[in-house]
Design a protein around this motif. Structure first.
Motif, PDB file in Angstrom:
ATOM      1  N   ALA A  25       0.834  -1.009  -0.062  1.00  0.00           N
ATOM      2  CA  ALA A  25       0.002  -0.405  -0.357  1.00  0.00           C
ATOM      3  C   ALA A  25       1.265   1.482  -0.517  1.00  0.00           C
ATOM      4  O   ALA A  25       0.732   2.579  -0.410  1.00  0.00           O
ATOM      5  CB  ALA A  25      -0.966   0.132   1.645  1.00  0.00           C
ATOM      6  N   TYR A  26       1.964   0.996   0.271  1.00  0.00           N
ATOM      7  CA  TYR A  26       2.977   2.607   0.414  1.00  0.00           C
ATOM      8  C   TYR A  26       3.387   2.952  -0.435  1.00  0.00           C
ATOM      9  O   TYR A  26       3.588   3.971  -0.723  1.00  0.00           O
ATOM     10  CB  TYR A  26       4.278   2.529   1.888  1.00  0.00           C
ATOM     11  CG  TYR A  26       5.169   3.165   1.597  1.00  0.00           C
ATOM     12  CD1 TYR A  26       5.095   4.312   2.407  1.00  0.00           C
ATOM     13  CD2 TYR A  26       6.577   2.656   0.666  1.00  0.00           C
ATOM     14  CE1 TYR A  26       6.009   5.226   1.982  1.00  0.00           C
ATOM     15  CE2 TYR A  26       7.499   3.697   0.667  1.00  0.00           C
ATOM     16  CZ  TYR A  26       7.355   5.062   1.217  1.00  0.00           C
ATOM     17  OH  TYR A  26       7.949   6.158   1.675  1.00  0.00           O
ATOM     18  N   VAL A  27       3.890   1.454  -1.234  1.00  0.00           N
ATOM     19  CA  VAL A  27       3.826   2.121  -2.725  1.00  0.00           C
ATOM     20  C   VAL A  27       3.235   2.141  -3.969  1.00  0.00           C
ATOM     21  O   VAL A  27       3.687   3.502  -4.459  1.00  0.00           O
ATOM     22  CB  VAL A  27       4.687   0.540  -3.250  1.00  0.00           C
ATOM     23  CG1 VAL A  27       5.310   0.170  -4.436  1.00  0.00           C
ATOM     24  CG2 VAL A  27       6.178  -0.027  -2.643  1.00  0.00           C
ATOM     25  N   ALA A  28       1.791   2.058  -3.493  1.00  0.00           N
ATOM     26  CA  ALA A  28       0.624   2.401  -4.459  1.00  0.00           C
ATOM     27  C   ALA A  28       0.373   3.758  -3.806  1.00  0.00           C
ATOM     28  O   ALA A  28       0.915   4.197  -4.677  1.00  0.00           O
ATOM     29  CB  ALA A  28      -0.399   1.228  -4.027  1.00  0.00           C
ATOM     30  N   VAL A  29       0.609   4.092  -2.985  1.00  0.00           N
ATOM     31  CA  VAL A  29       0.187   5.806  -2.080  1.00  0.00           C
ATOM     32  C   VAL A  29       1.226   6.433  -2.694  1.00  0.00           C
ATOM     33  O   VAL A  29       1.334   7.856  -2.805  1.00  0.00           O
ATOM     34  CB  VAL A  29      -0.068   5.769  -1.057  1.00  0.00           C
ATOM     35  CG1 VAL A  29      -2.100   5.145  -1.233  1.00  0.00           C
ATOM     36  CG2 VAL A  29       0.372   5.136   0.130  1.00  0.00           C
ATOM     37  N   THR A  30       2.824   6.094  -3.060  1.00  0.00           N
ATOM     38  CA  THR A  30       3.207   7.356  -3.066  1.00  0.00           C
ATOM     39  C   THR A  30       4.332   6.940  -4.460  1.00  0.00           C
ATOM     40  O   THR A  30       4.760   7.694  -5.033  1.00  0.00           O
ATOM     41  CB  THR A  30       4.842   6.752  -2.405  1.00  0.00           C
ATOM     42  OG1 THR A  30       5.400   5.414  -2.715  1.00  0.00           O
ATOM     43  CG2 THR A  30       4.906   6.933  -0.724  1.00  0.00           C
ATOM     44  N   ARG A  31       2.954   6.614  -5.267  1.00  0.00           N
ATOM     45  CA  ARG A  31       3.240   6.715  -6.637  1.00  0.00           C
ATOM     46  C   ARG A  31       2.739   8.303  -7.574  1.00  0.00           C
ATOM     47  O   ARG A  31       2.668   8.581  -8.765  1.00  0.00           O
ATOM     48  CB  ARG A  31       2.567   6.116  -7.693  1.00  0.00           C
ATOM     49  CG  ARG A  31       3.298   4.331  -6.690  1.00  0.00           C
ATOM     50  CD  ARG A  31       4.710   4.020  -6.900  1.00  0.00           C
ATOM     51  NE  ARG A  31       5.191   4.539  -5.978  1.00  0.00           N
ATOM     52  CZ  ARG A  31       6.636   4.399  -5.833  1.00  0.00           C
ATOM     53  NH1 ARG A  31       7.735   5.025  -7.013  1.00  0.00           N
ATOM     54  NH2 ARG A  31       6.686   4.989  -4.795  1.00  0.00           N
ATOM     55  N   THR A  32       1.764   8.845  -6.683  1.00  0.00           N
ATOM     56  CA  THR A  32       1.201  10.163  -7.057  1.00  0.00           C
ATOM     57  C   THR A  32       2.423  11.080  -7.464  1.00  0.00           C
ATOM     58  O   THR A  32       2.795  11.590  -6.302  1.00  0.00           O
ATOM     59  CB  THR A  32       0.337  10.103  -6.589  1.00  0.00           C
ATOM     60  OG1 THR A  32      -0.624  11.619  -7.551  1.00  0.00           O
ATOM     61  CG2 THR A  32       0.408  10.380  -5.194  1.00  0.00           C
ATOM     62  N   ARG A  33       2.147  12.180  -8.019  1.00  0.00           N
ATOM     63  CA  ARG A  33       2.817  13.641  -7.599  1.00  0.00           C
ATOM     64  C   ARG A  33       1.863  14.461  -7.166  1.00  0.00           C
ATOM     65  O   ARG A  33       2.168  16.033  -6.751  1.00  0.00           O
ATOM     66  CB  ARG A  33       3.229  13.969  -9.196  1.00  0.00           C
ATOM     67  CG  ARG A  33       4.657  13.272  -9.844  1.00  0.00           C
ATOM     68  CD  ARG A  33       5.371  13.711 -11.055  1.00  0.00           C
ATOM     69  NE  ARG A  33       5.139  13.768 -12.094  1.00  0.00           N
ATOM     70  CZ  ARG A  33       4.873  12.440 -13.505  1.00  0.00           C
ATOM     71  NH1 ARG A  33       5.374  11.529 -12.597  1.00  0.00           N
ATOM     72  NH2 ARG A  33       4.141  12.954 -13.965  1.00  0.00           N
ATOM     73  N   SER A  34       0.993  14.825  -8.058  1.00  0.00           N
ATOM     74  CA  SER A  34      -0.487  15.824  -7.790  1.00  0.00           C
ATOM     75  C   SER A  34      -1.772  15.099  -6.833  1.00  0.00           C
ATOM     76  O   SER A  34      -1.967  15.945  -5.657  1.00  0.00           O
ATOM     77  CB  SER A  34      -0.360  16.399  -9.191  1.00  0.00           C
ATOM     78  OG  SER A  34       0.157  16.897  -9.178  1.00  0.00           O
ATOM     79  N   ARG A  35      -2.541  14.481  -7.713  1.00  0.00           N
ATOM     80  CA  ARG A  35      -3.319  14.059  -6.765  1.00  0.00           C
ATOM     81  C   ARG A  35      -3.604  12.672  -6.460  1.00  0.00           C
ATOM     82  O   ARG A  35      -3.755  11.782  -7.293  1.00  0.00           O
ATOM     83  CB  ARG A  35      -4.464  14.582  -8.004  1.00  0.00           C
ATOM     84  CG  ARG A  35      -6.515  13.578  -6.739  1.00  0.00           C
ATOM     85  CD  ARG A  35      -7.226  14.735  -7.715  1.00  0.00           C
ATOM     86  NE  ARG A  35      -8.176  14.243  -7.468  1.00  0.00           N
ATOM     87  CZ  ARG A  35      -9.040  13.163  -7.441  1.00  0.00           C
ATOM     88  NH1 ARG A  35      -8.081  11.883  -8.654  1.00  0.00           N
ATOM     89  NH2 ARG A  35     -10.200  13.031  -7.210  1.00  0.00           N
ATOM     90  N   LEU A  36      -4.490  11.842  -5.190  1.00  0.00           N
ATOM     91  CA  LEU A  36      -4.310  10.225  -4.763  1.00  0.00           C
ATOM     92  C   LEU A  36      -5.388   9.933  -5.063  1.00  0.00           C
ATOM     93  O   LEU A  36      -6.558  10.665  -3.274  1.00  0.00           O
ATOM     94  CB  LEU A  36      -3.396  10.396  -4.303  1.00  0.00           C
ATOM     95  CG  LEU A  36      -3.724   8.808  -3.138  1.00  0.00           C
ATOM     96  CD1 LEU A  36      -3.250   7.829  -3.830  1.00  0.00           C
ATOM     97  CD2 LEU A  36      -2.698   8.849  -1.908  1.00  0.00           C
TER      98      LEU A  36
END
Length: 109
Positions: A77-88
């Motif tokens: 989940a950490y990997v997934a949520v840290t893939r965004t630059r602007s909007r999650l």
């Protein structure tokens, strides 16, 4: 019925041949495993993460608080949520906002 059994492997291969290269695509679909080391402007988390089970404690509103989170799921989940630059868009991980270890002062993402 299985898609390939229903449509045939030729139809699947023909559809794949029509896909745009990622550099020109409007939407990229990836697994969290394959997303490691990558970034996108906007990320939406699908609902295929295993949610934490209800714990033994209850919140001020009387609802059960979420229990412990599996370490492997938490790392993914950490990997997934840290893939965004602007909007999650937390999507399938939105239950984390109700976890007792969360920070309610931060508010929703």
């Amino acid at each position: 019925m299985d898609f390939i059994d229903q449509r045939g492997s030729g139809a699947v291969l023909a559809a794949v041949d029509q896909l745009a290269h990622e550099d020109h695509a409007q939407i990229t679909i990836s697994t969290a495993h394959k997303a490691k080391g990558r970034e996108w402007a906007n990320v939406r988390i699908a609902d295929d993460f295993t949610p934490p089970k209800d714990g033994d404690q209850r919140g001020a509103d009387g609802r059960p608080l979420l229990g412990s989170i599996d370490d492997t799921e938490a790392r993914l989940a950490y990997v997934a949520v840290t893939r965004t630059r602007s909007r999650l868009d937390l999507g399938g991980l939105s239950s984390i906002q109700h976890h007792p270890d969360g920070n309610p002062a931060q508010g929703p993402c």
